[in-house]
Design a protein around this motif. Sequence first.
Motif, PDB file in Angstrom:
ATOM      1  N   SER A 118       0.945  -1.280   0.112  1.00 18.06           N
ATOM      2  CA  SER A 118       0.111  -0.163  -0.058  1.00 18.06           C
ATOM      3  C   SER A 118       0.814   1.292   0.048  1.00 18.06           C
ATOM      4  CB  SER A 118      -0.884   0.096   1.149  1.00 18.06           C
ATOM      5  OG  SER A 118      -0.162   0.327   2.464  1.00 18.06           O
ATOM      6  N   PHE A 119       2.205   1.164  -0.056  1.00 18.35           N
ATOM      7  CA  PHE A 119       3.263   2.291  -0.031  1.00 18.35           C
ATOM      8  C   PHE A 119       3.132   3.021   1.339  1.00 18.35           C
ATOM      9  CE2 PHE A 119       2.231   0.639  -4.464  1.00 18.35           C
ATOM     10  CZ  PHE A 119       3.638   0.441  -4.950  1.00 18.35           C
ATOM     11  N   CYS A 120       2.806   2.548   2.160  1.00 17.44           N
ATOM     12  CA  CYS A 120       2.644   3.288   3.423  1.00 17.44           C
ATOM     13  C   CYS A 120       3.919   4.046   4.094  1.00 17.44           C
ATOM     14  CB  CYS A 120       1.765   2.503   4.494  1.00 17.44           C
ATOM     15  SG  CYS A 120       2.732   0.950   5.185  1.00 17.44           S
ATOM     16  N   GLY A 121       4.999   3.230   3.756  1.00 17.17           N
ATOM     17  CA  GLY A 121       6.276   3.396   4.485  1.00 17.17           C
ATOM     18  C   GLY A 121       6.799   3.179   5.615  1.00 17.17           C
ATOM     19  N   PHE A 122       5.762   2.354   6.289  1.00 18.08           N
ATOM     20  CA  PHE A 122       6.280   1.819   7.643  1.00 18.08           C
ATOM     21  C   PHE A 122       7.733   1.014   7.451  1.00 18.08           C
ATOM     22  CE2 PHE A 122       1.671   1.405   9.164  1.00 18.08           C
ATOM     23  CZ  PHE A 122       1.485   2.748   9.259  1.00 18.08           C
ATOM     24  N   CYS A 123       7.836   0.363   6.562  1.00 14.15           N
ATOM     25  CA  CYS A 123       9.273  -0.332   6.345  1.00 14.15           C
ATOM     26  C   CYS A 123      10.237   0.576   6.196  1.00 14.15           C
ATOM     27  CB  CYS A 123       9.143  -1.490   5.119  1.00 14.15           C
ATOM     28  SG  CYS A 123       8.661  -0.458   3.613  1.00 14.15           S
ATOM     29  N   VAL A 124      10.257   1.539   5.572  1.00 10.41           N
ATOM     30  CA  VAL A 124      11.443   2.625   5.524  1.00 10.41           C
ATOM     31  C   VAL A 124      11.580   3.211   7.064  1.00 10.41           C
ATOM     32  CG1 VAL A 124      12.121   4.612   4.541  1.00 10.41           C
ATOM     33  CG2 VAL A 124      10.670   3.192   3.307  1.00 10.41           C
ATOM     34  N   ASP A 125      10.405   3.563   7.689  1.00 10.16           N
ATOM     35  CA  ASP A 125      10.621   3.867   9.074  1.00 10.16           C
ATOM     36  C   ASP A 125      11.314   3.088  10.160  1.00 10.16           C
ATOM     37  OD1 ASP A 125       9.240   6.121   8.096  1.00 10.16           O
ATOM     38  OD2 ASP A 125       7.141   5.708   8.858  1.00 10.16           O
ATOM     39  N   VAL A 126      11.020   1.612   9.844  1.00 11.82           N
ATOM     40  CA  VAL A 126      11.616   0.905  10.981  1.00 11.82           C
ATOM     41  C   VAL A 126      12.732   0.267  10.613  1.00 11.82           C
ATOM     42  CG1 VAL A 126      10.634  -1.070  10.185  1.00 11.82           C
ATOM     43  CG2 VAL A 126      10.526  -1.013  12.536  1.00 11.82           C
ATOM     44  N   CYS A 127      13.484   0.480   9.384  1.00 11.48           N
ATOM     45  CA  CYS A 127      14.537  -0.055   8.935  1.00 11.48           C
ATOM     46  C   CYS A 127      15.806   0.594   9.895  1.00 11.48           C
ATOM     47  CB  CYS A 127      15.030   0.203   7.551  1.00 11.48           C
ATOM     48  SG  CYS A 127      16.512  -0.464   7.022  1.00 11.48           S
ATOM     49  N   PRO A 128      16.364  -0.443  10.645  1.00  8.59           N
ATOM     50  CA  PRO A 128      17.508   0.149  11.580  1.00  8.59           C
ATOM     51  C   PRO A 128      18.818   0.671  10.793  1.00  8.59           C
ATOM     52  CG  PRO A 128      17.545  -2.224  11.789  1.00  8.59           C
ATOM     53  CD  PRO A 128      16.265  -1.859  10.701  1.00  8.59           C
ATOM     54  N   THR A 129      19.033   0.201   9.733  1.00  3.85           N
ATOM     55  CA  THR A 129      20.290   0.658   8.880  1.00  3.85           C
ATOM     56  C   THR A 129      19.869   1.894   7.839  1.00  3.85           C
ATOM     57  OG1 THR A 129      20.078  -0.989   7.185  1.00  3.85           O
ATOM     58  CG2 THR A 129      21.330  -1.703   9.056  1.00  3.85           C
ATOM     59  N   ASN A 130      18.907   2.142   7.912  1.00  5.76           N
ATOM     60  CA  ASN A 130      18.301   3.085   6.911  1.00  5.76           C
ATOM     61  C   ASN A 130      18.818   2.851   5.484  1.00  5.76           C
ATOM     62  OD1 ASN A 130      17.116   5.540   6.445  1.00  5.76           O
ATOM     63  ND2 ASN A 130      18.800   6.807   6.746  1.00  5.76           N
ATOM     64  N   SER A 131      18.602   1.381   5.110  1.00  3.58           N
ATOM     65  CA  SER A 131      19.042   1.394   3.874  1.00  3.58           C
ATOM     66  C   SER A 131      17.835   0.909   2.853  1.00  3.58           C
ATOM     67  CB  SER A 131      19.775  -0.412   3.738  1.00  3.58           C
ATOM     68  OG  SER A 131      18.870  -1.572   4.236  1.00  3.58           O
ATOM     69  N   LEU A 132      16.598   0.776   3.497  1.00  2.00           N
ATOM     70  CA  LEU A 132      15.467   0.732   2.598  1.00  2.00           C
ATOM     71  C   LEU A 132      14.704   2.056   2.510  1.00  2.00           C
ATOM     72  CD1 LEU A 132      13.723  -1.471   1.489  1.00  2.00           C
ATOM     73  CD2 LEU A 132      12.493  -1.537   3.340  1.00  2.00           C
ATOM     74  N   LYS A 133      14.581   2.327   1.166  1.00  2.00           N
ATOM     75  CA  LYS A 133      13.947   3.655   0.983  1.00  2.00           C
ATOM     76  C   LYS A 133      13.152   3.496  -0.170  1.00  2.00           C
ATOM     77  CE  LYS A 133      18.717   6.284   1.637  1.00  2.00           C
ATOM     78  NZ  LYS A 133      19.224   5.025   2.011  1.00  2.00           N
ATOM     79  N   MET A 134      12.202   4.660  -0.378  1.00  2.00           N
ATOM     80  CA  MET A 134      11.204   4.637  -1.502  1.00  2.00           C
ATOM     81  C   MET A 134      11.685   5.521  -2.588  1.00  2.00           C
ATOM     82  SD  MET A 134       7.661   4.025   0.631  1.00  2.00           S
ATOM     83  CE  MET A 134       6.829   2.851  -0.280  1.00  2.00           C
ATOM     84  N   SER A 135      11.611   5.114  -3.734  1.00  2.00           N
ATOM     85  CA  SER A 135      12.189   6.062  -4.972  1.00  2.00           C
ATOM     86  C   SER A 135      10.829   6.969  -5.313  1.00  2.00           C
ATOM     87  CB  SER A 135      12.606   5.191  -6.050  1.00  2.00           C
ATOM     88  OG  SER A 135      11.551   4.606  -6.595  1.00  2.00           O
ATOM     89  N   ARG A 136      11.232   7.838  -6.221  1.00  2.00           N
ATOM     90  CA  ARG A 136      10.029   8.524  -7.011  1.00  2.00           C
ATOM     91  C   ARG A 136       9.510   7.908  -8.343  1.00  2.00           C
ATOM     92  NH1 ARG A 136      12.263  13.583  -8.537  1.00  2.00           N
ATOM     93  NH2 ARG A 136      10.117  14.332  -8.436  1.00  2.00           N
ATOM     94  N   HIS A 137      10.002   6.566  -8.514  1.00  2.00           N
ATOM     95  CA  HIS A 137       9.325   5.945  -9.759  1.00  2.00           C
ATOM     96  C   HIS A 137       8.188   5.180  -9.221  1.00  2.00           C
ATOM     97  CE1 HIS A 137      13.203   6.336 -11.740  1.00  2.00           C
ATOM     98  NE2 HIS A 137      14.141   6.191 -10.558  1.00  2.00           N
ATOM     99  N   TYR A 138       7.193   5.078 -10.158  1.00  2.00           N
ATOM    100  CA  TYR A 138       5.894   4.725  -9.947  1.00  2.00           C
ATOM    101  C   TYR A 138       5.334   4.096 -11.052  1.00  2.00           C
ATOM    102  CZ  TYR A 138       4.473   8.823 -12.575  1.00  2.00           C
ATOM    103  OH  TYR A 138       4.311   9.868 -13.334  1.00  2.00           O
TER     104      TYR A 138
END
Length: 162
Positions: free
Chosen positions: A95-115
Amino acid sequence: MSLGDKSVYSPLTNLKNLFKKPMTVKYPKEILKVFPKDGVSPIYRGLHTNDLNKCIGCGMCQRICPFDAIEMKVIGENEQGRAIKKPVVDYGRCSFCGFCVDVCPTNSLKMSRHYIYKVKTVKSMSAKEEVEHIKQKFKLMPDESLGDDIGYNTGKAKKILG
């Protein structure tokens, strides 16, 4: 006069908009220049990107995902014989909520602007085969390929293990 009643001057209200420039943008022929970067909002949450060198395979993104759109895939073993796991995103469920990006401890997971995500299918496939083909193609392991145009990110530097 109540809210739904028309006035005698109603036809004249259209004249004020007759000579105004339209508000719509003829995409893709025209691109609206609103943000410092071309395209969608600079903090848009699009397809995932993951710095595989930083990712430790902890599975926090999988645990926080409210739709079970992330599963951890084993891609090899380290020197101690432990499995190396990396996240795989099912975009049919995400659902592209971004929870996974917020919780990533190494800050390796991000969301791009590609859709835009395209899947090519073969015309000779049956309807059932085509559905299965598309299901498999919508499961992607995020990597650095979309990392050139980062959108949503937590933006905070995090300390790992102390």
